[in-house]
Structure formats: structure tokens, C-alpha cells
Enzyme design. Structure first.
Site, PDB file in Angstrom:
ATOM      1  N   GLU A 263      -0.242   0.656  -4.584  1.00 18.42           N
ATOM      2  CA  GLU A 263       0.120  -0.154  -5.628  1.00 18.42           C
ATOM      3  C   GLU A 263      -0.641  -1.482  -5.892  1.00 18.42           C
ATOM      4  O   GLU A 263      -0.091  -2.615  -6.007  1.00 18.42           O
ATOM      5  CB  GLU A 263       1.744  -0.804  -5.595  1.00 18.42           C
ATOM      6  CG  GLU A 263       2.048  -1.445  -4.193  1.00 18.42           C
ATOM      7  CD  GLU A 263       2.107  -0.617  -3.092  1.00 18.42           C
ATOM      8  OE1 GLU A 263       1.677   0.430  -2.891  1.00 18.42           O
ATOM      9  OE2 GLU A 263       2.830  -1.132  -1.968  1.00 18.42           O
ATOM     10  N   HIS A 287       6.436   5.343  -9.181  1.00 21.41           N
ATOM     11  CA  HIS A 287       6.567   4.742  -7.949  1.00 21.41           C
ATOM     12  C   HIS A 287       5.631   3.553  -7.808  1.00 21.41           C
ATOM     13  O   HIS A 287       6.056   2.462  -7.409  1.00 21.41           O
ATOM     14  CB  HIS A 287       6.292   5.641  -6.650  1.00 21.41           C
ATOM     15  CG  HIS A 287       6.357   4.988  -5.576  1.00 21.41           C
ATOM     16  ND1 HIS A 287       7.437   5.136  -4.835  1.00 21.41           N
ATOM     17  CD2 HIS A 287       5.306   4.608  -4.777  1.00 21.41           C
ATOM     18  CE1 HIS A 287       7.223   4.720  -3.330  1.00 21.41           C
ATOM     19  NE2 HIS A 287       6.051   4.022  -3.467  1.00 21.41           N
ATOM     20  N   GLU A 288       4.280   3.620  -7.903  1.00 29.72           N
ATOM     21  CA  GLU A 288       3.483   2.613  -8.015  1.00 29.72           C
ATOM     22  C   GLU A 288       3.602   1.481  -8.852  1.00 29.72           C
ATOM     23  O   GLU A 288       3.530   0.307  -8.694  1.00 29.72           O
ATOM     24  CB  GLU A 288       2.002   3.087  -8.221  1.00 29.72           C
ATOM     25  CG  GLU A 288       1.438   4.114  -6.913  1.00 29.72           C
ATOM     26  CD  GLU A 288       1.868   4.062  -5.634  1.00 29.72           C
ATOM     27  OE1 GLU A 288       1.989   2.833  -5.125  1.00 29.72           O
ATOM     28  OE2 GLU A 288       2.096   5.021  -5.045  1.00 29.72           O
ATOM     29  N   HIS A 291       6.442  -0.785  -7.879  1.00 32.46           N
ATOM     30  CA  HIS A 291       6.306  -1.724  -6.845  1.00 32.46           C
ATOM     31  C   HIS A 291       5.789  -2.988  -7.441  1.00 32.46           C
ATOM     32  O   HIS A 291       5.703  -3.969  -6.767  1.00 32.46           O
ATOM     33  CB  HIS A 291       5.189  -1.264  -6.095  1.00 32.46           C
ATOM     34  CG  HIS A 291       5.179  -0.496  -4.978  1.00 32.46           C
ATOM     35  ND1 HIS A 291       6.173  -0.900  -3.736  1.00 32.46           N
ATOM     36  CD2 HIS A 291       4.753   0.720  -4.262  1.00 32.46           C
ATOM     37  CE1 HIS A 291       5.924   0.240  -2.910  1.00 32.46           C
ATOM     38  NE2 HIS A 291       5.449   0.963  -3.087  1.00 32.46           N
ATOM     39  N   GLU A 310       9.238  -0.113   0.416  1.00 30.85           N
ATOM     40  CA  GLU A 310       9.180   1.395  -0.090  1.00 30.85           C
ATOM     41  C   GLU A 310      10.680   2.181  -0.434  1.00 30.85           C
ATOM     42  O   GLU A 310      10.680   2.725  -1.272  1.00 30.85           O
ATOM     43  CB  GLU A 310       8.652   2.385   1.218  1.00 30.85           C
ATOM     44  CG  GLU A 310       7.003   1.945   1.277  1.00 30.85           C
ATOM     45  CD  GLU A 310       6.284   2.170  -0.010  1.00 30.85           C
ATOM     46  OE1 GLU A 310       6.338   2.604  -0.940  1.00 30.85           O
ATOM     47  OE2 GLU A 310       5.289   1.337   0.102  1.00 30.85           O
ATOM     48  N   ASP A 367      -0.101   2.285  11.096  1.00 32.45           N
ATOM     49  CA  ASP A 367      -0.501   3.603  10.805  1.00 32.45           C
ATOM     50  C   ASP A 367       0.385   4.744  11.533  1.00 32.45           C
ATOM     51  O   ASP A 367       0.592   5.958  10.876  1.00 32.45           O
ATOM     52  CB  ASP A 367      -1.709   3.456  10.496  1.00 32.45           C
ATOM     53  CG  ASP A 367      -2.665   2.784   9.693  1.00 32.45           C
ATOM     54  OD1 ASP A 367      -2.031   2.763   8.693  1.00 32.45           O
ATOM     55  OD2 ASP A 367      -3.503   2.263  10.011  1.00 32.45           O
ATOM     56  N   TYR A 375      11.264   5.019   3.350  1.00 31.95           N
ATOM     57  CA  TYR A 375      11.193   5.535   1.918  1.00 31.95           C
ATOM     58  C   TYR A 375      12.557   6.063   1.727  1.00 31.95           C
ATOM     59  O   TYR A 375      13.263   5.608   0.620  1.00 31.95           O
ATOM     60  CB  TYR A 375      10.283   6.646   1.473  1.00 31.95           C
ATOM     61  CG  TYR A 375       8.683   6.329   1.554  1.00 31.95           C
ATOM     62  CD1 TYR A 375       8.018   5.823   2.781  1.00 31.95           C
ATOM     63  CD2 TYR A 375       8.052   5.860   0.489  1.00 31.95           C
ATOM     64  CE1 TYR A 375       6.653   5.384   2.958  1.00 31.95           C
ATOM     65  CE2 TYR A 375       6.733   5.494   0.493  1.00 31.95           C
ATOM     66  CZ  TYR A 375       6.176   5.238   1.628  1.00 31.95           C
ATOM     67  OH  TYR A 375       4.905   4.914   1.412  1.00 31.95           O
TER      68      TYR A 375
HETATM   69  N1  BES Z   1       2.148   1.521  -0.526  1.00 32.12           N
HETATM   70  C1  BES Z   1       2.273   2.887  -0.366  1.00 32.12           C
HETATM   71  C2  BES Z   1       1.112   3.419   0.393  1.00 32.12           C
HETATM   72  C3  BES Z   1       0.942   2.910   1.679  1.00 32.12           C
HETATM   73  C4  BES Z   1       2.014   2.656   2.678  1.00 32.12           C
HETATM   74  C5  BES Z   1      -0.434   2.629   2.193  1.00 32.12           C
HETATM   75  C6  BES Z   1       1.769   2.129   3.788  1.00 32.12           C
HETATM   76  C7  BES Z   1      -0.482   1.913   3.500  1.00 32.12           C
HETATM   77  C8  BES Z   1       0.439   1.685   4.094  1.00 32.12           C
HETATM   78  C9  BES Z   1       2.506   3.809  -1.584  1.00 32.12           C
HETATM   79  O1  BES Z   1       3.116   3.045  -2.601  1.00 32.12           O
HETATM   80  C10 BES Z   1       3.181   4.981  -1.663  1.00 32.12           C
HETATM   81  O2  BES Z   1       4.161   4.971  -1.035  1.00 32.12           O
HETATM   82  N2  BES Z   1       2.574   6.082  -1.954  1.00 32.12           N
HETATM   83  C11 BES Z   1       3.083   7.334  -1.772  1.00 32.12           C
HETATM   84  C12 BES Z   1       3.661   7.658  -3.149  1.00 32.12           C
HETATM   85  C13 BES Z   1       5.135   8.429  -3.145  1.00 32.12           C
HETATM   86  C14 BES Z   1       6.256   7.781  -2.392  1.00 32.12           C
HETATM   87  C15 BES Z   1       5.393   8.661  -4.545  1.00 32.12           C
HETATM   88  C16 BES Z   1       2.146   8.481  -1.330  1.00 32.12           C
HETATM   89  O3  BES Z   1       0.897   7.886  -1.374  1.00 32.12           O
HETATM   90  O4  BES Z   1       2.300   9.557  -1.158  1.00 32.12           O
HETATM   91 ZN    ZN Z   2       5.281   2.816  -2.173  1.00 34.16          ZN
END
Ligand code: BES
Ligand code: ZN
Length: 593
Positions: A263, A287-288, A291, A310, A367, A375
Site C-alpha cells: 500500500e 485491499h491496498e 489501507h 491488516e 518477517d 489479517y
Molecule cells: N502491507 C501488506 C504487505 C506486507 C505486510 C508487506 C507485512 C510487508 C510486511 C499488504 O497490504 C498486504 O496485505 N498484501 C496482501 C494482500 C491481500 C491480503 C489482499 C498480499 O500481498 O497478499
Molecule cells: Zn494489507
């Protein structure tokens, strides 16, 4: 000393950065950014000033008068990196740090031309969340320290740069054959939203306030896939209040991007696996986009409150989906999420502290702790509150919450206090403390039902009894319905069943990667040889961790597929992002032999 964020050397008793001025040159042959950052302080200050760095070479530190500022890099800590302590002379308003990044900076993936769509130019993209901004620049890398920024990014011609900021012009670079792209980010952001991509990048307008960027060869498909963005923004504004970031632009990155989406404000980063050709995966964009309210306006104070980002965003995403496509469609989203939640509960064990919403990740790499729990458990808590308070009251609460905390970073406790103030009694009735502080999924978790969902689930369950969906039935399925059906099937099937399933649903040629990967997970877990080529193709081309983890795990089931996995990983891993490589290594370390 007052360190409020376990993942940063930032000290709340010290001066605060208010604005960054980045001036960087992108060197593809050395795989480095080099140049300087000026940190403007919120108020004139003196004394110790601690910054986060990881892998950075610090070349000089100077005050606005050009005089050297004494500084020292402390020893490397495995997760945090190295603290850079400056000793500010009194009255310091800003410091200028000359530095360069390491070729191993986790936030930066440098792609060779072969790894791009066009095959002719290199590509660079960043991914700073959660704590990798410190591998790009020395800064106070905690989401509580919001900054505005200006940037000048010099890149070789004919490449272009985009950032999580407003474009502010292009000029000839300092040396022949380069151009400098200027950016200005007027809204204050947490450092993890700093973002940069460089490559052969074109763009296409989608609406007066939205544009999609990508390599030229992908542009047409990308513009078609995301044509509905304005409608989404309008729906989201109706639910959560005005869009505060001026523009909503996106960039479709090369396939090694390790996430589905990120996002980055004003410039969402997306995986090209969303380009299904039928707009069936635009929920990731919803989703993004969501955010922009939950996460970017109201931000988690540290990774221990990640569920606030999330969980709220998944809830918001499904509300947008419901507003656009109706309740039945939204229920399927909740059902797909439930599967992910069940699997993660099993992976960690329902008693694991990592299944709490409010976590304590001191000493743990964010990570490594990443999962669907914040989520899906988080979004379910909000759905429960909605049901407890009633939708109308809860919607008002959400809008008030966003308005009250906009451009701030908050803890779960601050969120709870606001909930108790605005919706008295609701937190107690919903037993919110258990949700926040206890592991597992509480018994009062909301259940999502629909006729379509029940039909699909029972159809999948009857597969083992030899019942098959009929072609006319299948013809009416939307992609999400097919996905729910596939998720209901056993993880291992006899080869004849795999062949029948593929034949019935035409799985091998699917452009929707959710469906394709779900199928390949079954096929890999079933030791189904006709799918091996496709498994290899996907694992070599795509770096999205959401797909790598289950695919490599499924390949671990049988000796023959374990050998296949080792073979694939040897060939594919140089092209993986550092984060993807880590996930693959961790999955494969659990193989039987
Ligand atoms: N912000 C996250 C991605 C992220 C989280 C990167 C933690 C680094 C550390 C992003 O908004 C996300 O949740 N992406 C999901 C999308 C899905 C939940 C619709 C993905 O990448 O799958
Ligand atoms: Zn997210």
C-alpha cells in the site's frame, strides 16, 4: 532512554525527524543507491540522536553549516542492524548524511533485464515494510516517527523512477545519459511507506485521479484489469471518509515482487499475477486502496499492533467488495479467509503467542512472524463488533476512528480505549480482551454463511464419494466460487482424480493464479506428474510468497516431488527476492529427508 518500539533504535526522548530530503543516484552495475539524506528535525536540538541503519556505508555526517557532526556506528544486531548515534551540537535543525546502500539491502531487489517483461532493461523496486527502510536510508525506522519527504532520484536513460509521493518534475541528470526524477510527499508517512521503483516504466490514465504504471508490454492488460478503480475509490470514500492522498496510482511490478500488493501511498505496488484477464483478482487492489484509511492514515504504532493495519484493512476490503458485488460475493471472501486462518492456526498451534492479535515480537524478525492471523482474526474481530453494535453504529464508529486518529500511529490499547468511549459496552459484550491478548480464535467468532457457500462446500465434500460437479453447473461459477470448491477438496487425490479434475475445470491453463496455484498445490501433493512442468514454470517465474509457501510445502509430501522441489529451487532461487528465498528455505528445511 525510552525505546517504545522493539524493532527500532529510535528513542522517544531524543529529537524527532519531521522531514527527509533524499538525493540518490541509482547504480545498476554496483547494485547500490548512493547519495545523501537530510533529516530535518521537528525542533532545534542537541545531544544524542539515534538512527537505524542496516548494511549502509556512512560516508559523512554534517550540520547545515557544513561542519562535521560526531557520530558512531554501533555493532550489528541480527534483526535491528546497526545503530548510528549522532552527537548533535546545540541548535541543530537538520543533519545531512552521505551514504550508500549495500547490494544485499533487503528492501531492494535489483533485477537483471531477463527478469523483466521487456528483457532489455534492468529494474529495481523497494519493499520497506516492516523494518527494511533502514537498508535504504539512515532514519528513525519506527512507524511512530512520521515524515514528509522530498526526493531527487537519478537514473540512467531511458529508465524512469516512481515513488510513494507526488511527481515534481524531471531534469537532466548530473552526468550525461542520466535523468533526475523529482518527488514531493506532503503527507506525513511512517518510514515503512517510503518506496521507489525504477525501470522501463510507462503509464496509462484510468480516471482523473488514478493511473496505472508498468513495463510497456504489460500496460494494456494492466489498464484493462484495473479500469474499475474509480468506482472502488468512490465506494471506499462512502464507507470511510474522504480520500486524503490526492492521487491513487498503481504500478504493476515484475513477477518476483514477493507480495500480492503493498500500500505505498499514492503508488500501490502490485504483483503481475493479478492480471488474470477477467478482473477476478482486483480484491487485492481494494485491499491496498483500503489501507489509504486503515494503515496509512491510522497506522500501527509498531509491528506488535500490525493487526490494526491488516485486520482493519481486510474488513474494509470485504466491505468494499460487498458494496460493489453484494453480500453473497463477500461471504465467499470470508470463507476463503477462514481456510487461510485455519491453516495458520494449525501451522503455529492454537496456543502459540503468534496467534494473539496484540503480539510481543521483541527479538523476533517481523518477517518470520508474518502470517494470516492478524489479517483474518483481526478482520473477524471487527465483523464481530459490527454485529454487536449494529452496522449503522459501527460504520459511524469506523469513520470517527479514522477522523480522530488520521496521520497518527496508535497501539491496540489506544484503539480499545476509543472503542470503549464511543461504543460503550460493546467491547465487553464481544470479549475484546480475549481477542487481543489470548491465543487462538475465540468461540464467539462470527460465522459467515450463504446458500452458495454451503452448496460449494458440500459438493467438494462429496468428491471422494465419486460425485462430480456437472459442466453446466461449473459454467455458472465465478472464479471465487471455483476457488472455494477447490479449497474444499482433499489435499491429496489419486492420479485419475487429478486428471478428471483438470479436465473438468480446465485448470492447467488458468490465468487466475489463485485458482492455478490451488490446483497445483493439490497436484503437487498428489505426486501428479503431468503437472510437474507447470509447477516448475510457476515456481520459476513467480516470487509471490503466498504461492511459494504452499507449493513448496506440497512438494514436500513425496520423495519424487521433494527431488523436484530441490531441482527447481536450485534454478529459481537466484531470481527470488531475499524474503522469498528465506520463506522457501524455511519450508524446505522441514522436508522429511
Ligand atoms: N502491507 C501488506 C504487505 C506486507 C505486510 C508487506 C507485512 C510487508 C510486511 C499488504 O497490504 C498486504 O496485505 N498484501 C496482501 C494482500 C491481500 C491480503 C489482499 C498480499 O500481498 O497478499
Ligand atoms: Zn494489507
Amino acid at each position: 532512554m525510552s525505546r517504545l518500539d522493539p524493532h527500532s533504535y529510535w528513542d522517544a526522548g531524543q529529537p524527532r525527524t519531521r522531514r527527509l530530503r533524499l538525493s540518490l543516484s541509482v547504480d545498476f552495475s554496483e547494485r547500490r543507491l548512493s547519495g545523501s539524506v537530510v533529516l530535518e528535525l521537528a525542533a532545534p536540538a542537541s545531544g544524542p540522536f539515534d538512527l537505524d541503519t542496516k548494511g549502509l556505508a556512512i560516508l559523512s555526517v554534517r550540520g547545515a553549516d557544513g561542519r562535521d557532526i560526531p557520530h558512531a556506528l554501533a555493532d550489528e544486531e541480527p534483526i535491528l542492524g546497526r545503530r548510528l548515534r549522532l552527537d548533535l551540537p546545540s541548535g541543530t535543525r537538520e543533519v545531512a548524511i552521505e551514504y550508500r546502500t549495500s547490494p544485499d539491502a533487503v528492501a531492494l531487489q535489483w533485477l537483471a533485464p531477463e527478469q523483466t517483461e521487456g528483457k532489455r532493461h534492468p529494474f529495481l523496486f523497494s519493499q520497506c515494510q516492516a523494518i527494511h527502510a533502514r537498508t535504504v536510508a539512515p532514519l528513525q525506522d519506527s512507524p511512530r516517527v512520521r515524515v514528509t519527504y522530498a526526493a531527487e532520484i537519478t537514473v540512467p536513460e531511458p529508465l524512469a523512477a516512481v515513488m510513494s509521493a507526488g511527481p515534481a518534475g524531471v531534469r537532466p541528470g548530473p552526468v550525461a545519459g542520466t535523468r533526475t526524477f523529482l518527488f514531493e510527499m506532503p503527507q506525513p508517512i511512517p518510514p515503512y511507506l517510503l518506496a521507489l521503483a525504477v525501470g522501463d516504466i510507462g503509464s496509462r490514465d484510468l480516471s482523473p485521479r488514478s493511473r496505472v504504471h508498468s513495463e510497456p508490454a504489460t500496460l494494456e492488460r494492466a489498464a484493462w484489469e484495473f479500469a474499475g478503480i474509480e468506482e472502488m475509490i468512490v465506494k471506499a470514500e462512502g464507507l470511510f471518509g474522504p480520500y486524503e492522498w490526492d492521487r491513487y496510482d498503481m504500478i504493476v511490478l515484475p513477477p518476483s515482487f514477493p507480495y500480492g500488493g503493498m500500500e505505498n501511498p499514492r503508488m500501490t505496488f502490485l504483483t503481475p499475477t493479478l492480471l488474470a484477464g477477467d478482473r477476478s483478482l482486483v480484491d487485492v487492489v481494494a485491499h491496498e486502496l483500503a489501507h489509504s484509511w486503515t494503515g496509512n492514515l491510522v497506522t500501527n504504532a509498531s509491528i506488535d499492533h500490525f493487526w490494526l493495519n491488516e485486520g482493519s484493512t481486510v474488513y474494509a476490503e470485504r466491505r468494499i467488495h460487498e458494496a460493489l458485488h453484494g453480500e453473497e460475493a463477500a461471504v465467499l471472501g470470508w470463507a476463503i479467509g477462514q481456510k487461510a486462518l485455519d491453516e495458520e492456526m494449525e501451522r503455529f498451534g492454537a496456543g502459540s503467542p503468534l496467534t494473539r492479535l496484540r503480539t510481543d515480537l521483541a527479538g523476533i524478525d517481523p518477517d518470520d512472524a508474518f502470517s494470516s492471523i492478524p489479517y483474518e482474526k483481526g478482520s473477524r474481530l471487527l465483523a464481530l463488533l459490527e454485529r454487536t453494535a449494529g452496522r449503522e453504529r459501527f460504520d459511524r464508529f469506523l469513520r470517527d476512528y479514522i477522523a480522530a486518529f488520521r496521520f497518527t500511529s496508535i497501539t491496540s490499547e489506544e484503539w480499545l480505549a476509543f472503542l470503549q468511549e464511543r461504543l460503550p459496552g460493546v467491547a465487553e459484550r464481544a470479549q475484546v480482551r480475549d481477542w487481543l491478548y489470548e491465543p487462538g480464535l475465540p468461540a464467539n467468532a462470527p460465522v459467515f454463511r450463504s446458500r452458495a457457500l454451503e452448496d460449494l462446500t458440500s459438493l467438494a465434500e462429496s468428491w471422494t464419494r465419486g460425485e462430480r460437479p456437472t459442466p453446466p453447473q461449473i459454467a455458472t461459477w465465478k472464479p471465487s466460487e471455483m476457488l472455494v470448491f477447490l479449497k474444499g477438496l482433499p489435499r491429496e487425490l489419486p492420479p485419475a482424480d487429478c486428471a478428471a479434475l483438470d479436465q473438468l475445470l480446465g485448470l492447467m491453463g488458468r490465468g487466475n493464479h489463485e485458482i492455478l496455484v490451488e490446483w497445483l498445490v493439490i497436484a503437487a501433493g498428489s505426486d501428479y506428474e503431468p503437472a510437474f512442468g507447470k509447477v516448475r514454470e510457476v515456481l520459476t517465474r513467480v516470487g509471490r510468497m503466498k504461492y511459494l509457501r504452499p507449493l513448496y510445502a506440497a512438494l514436500g509430501r513425496h520423495p519424487r516431488t521433494r527431488a523436484l522441489a530441490r531441482d527447481i529451487v536450485a534454478a529459481a532461487s537466484p531470481g527470488y527476492h531475499a524474503l522469498s528465498r528465506r520463506v522457501v528455505e524455511s519450508v524446505m528445511s522441514k522436508y522429511a529427508d
